[in-house]
Every structure is written in structure tokens, then in C-alpha cells.
Motif scaffolding. Sequence first.
Motif: not given
Length: 256
Positions: A79-87
Amino acid sequence: MTMLAGKSAIITGASAGIGREAALLFAQEGARLVLTARRRAELEQLAAQIAAAGGTAVALPGDIRDDAHAAALVAAAEARHGGLDIAFNNAGVVGRTAPAADLEPADWQEVLEVNLTAAFLAARHQAPALQRRGGGSLIFTGSFVGHTAGLPGMAAYAAAKAGLVGLVQCLAAELGPAGVRVNALLPGGTDTAMNVARAPGAGPEVLAFVQNLHALKRLAEPQEIARAALFLASDLASFVTGSAMLADGGASICRG
């Protein structure tokens, strides 16, 4: 430096130690962060510090053993950053140190829940999000304990961290075709409050013992482990997956 420019990352255990240093470093490298830990005040102070330096960080305190919280972290990243690339799943506990026969089932259960079950809960929500982005990097903090060494009094911790490496290997095989890299980062003794050498009442002989376990004869600074995490998160590690990467100061090969 912008090794992670445009990337969105979750970091757990971010209020102190390795997680805090990783958050500062990842932000410096351009990542937009979702940070979690149980300590709200410390987490919010870190997010404010990152924002003051021109970075982007959302603080979402909670318990990583809660499946709903694991889902909420991913939802916040999307929602805040448009997606997830790294965890970077870094949170963990040593738990009570005692001979295995003296551990209560509750002692065992706590360590397994925080260090292993929480990793599974994180992965079940993070992996689909990384796949929706077309790939990414999934990192878990393990330990040389339970991988290349066993230490008295640490049976639960060693079992959890050994299990984590097995989880990483299976996830890497499952997610590789989707472009998701999965790795375990195995630090040696690190100079954080969680280190047994820094426990209340631990004398200088405890620190000397822990330091002597390492070929470098010292503890790691948290920043040093954060830099190893940055490597795994970045495109520099584009062909690294399924690994248990040691950053242990030679503890695995030292015999005195």
C-alpha cells in the motif's frame, strides 16, 4: 550510494542491533522500508531518524509470531511503497540457556516460535508479494550455532536455526523459477544486547570466551552483519540462492 534505489523492503527486529543497522543502511542505499519490532518507541524513533535523513520508513510494531501481523507488514509494503522487493527477517531470541534436560517445554516452544515458526509465517505472506513483483530477495537471520557448531545450553536455539536453513533451502527451490532468491545469513557473535557476553551479570571472562570462539578474536559490530545482509538483498547477489552464508568471523573454522 543507491544499491537498493526504488526497492521496497521489510525488516523485522528493527528496533535494535543488526536490524536497526540494516534499516539505516538499506535506507541510505535508497530502499523504502516497512519496519517492525515489539518496542514501539524505539521503532518510531528509528523511522523518524530515517525520514530526517531523507529516507522513507513506516513503523509497524507487533509480534512476528502473529500471522495477522506478518500479513499486515506485506500489506503495508504494497500500500505504501507499491510492492515488496526485499524482506530481511532478522528478529530472533536466544531464549533461556540451560542443558536440554533442564529446559521446560515452554522454554523450547518460545524459541522455536520466534526463530522458526515466525519465519514460516513471514514467508507465506512475503513470497507471494515478491512473486507479484516478478522476483526479489528473501533473507533470514540464522546462526553458526546449529549449523557448524553446537554450544552447551543452546539446544533450542540451535534446533531452531538449523531448521531455518532447511526452510530456506526448500523455499529457494520452490521460488527460484519465479525469480525469488532465498538465503540465510549466519552471523557469528555480534556485539548486541542479545549476545550472552552482554547479558546482565556476565563478567569479562564470558566476553573473552565468546571472542576466542572466532578466528578474528572479536565480536562483530552490527554494521558488519548489516553489510552482509545488504549484499544478499542487492543485485550483487543475483545468482546467490539457497545458501547459508556465513559472516561469522571464522567461528566455524576456529578451534582455539
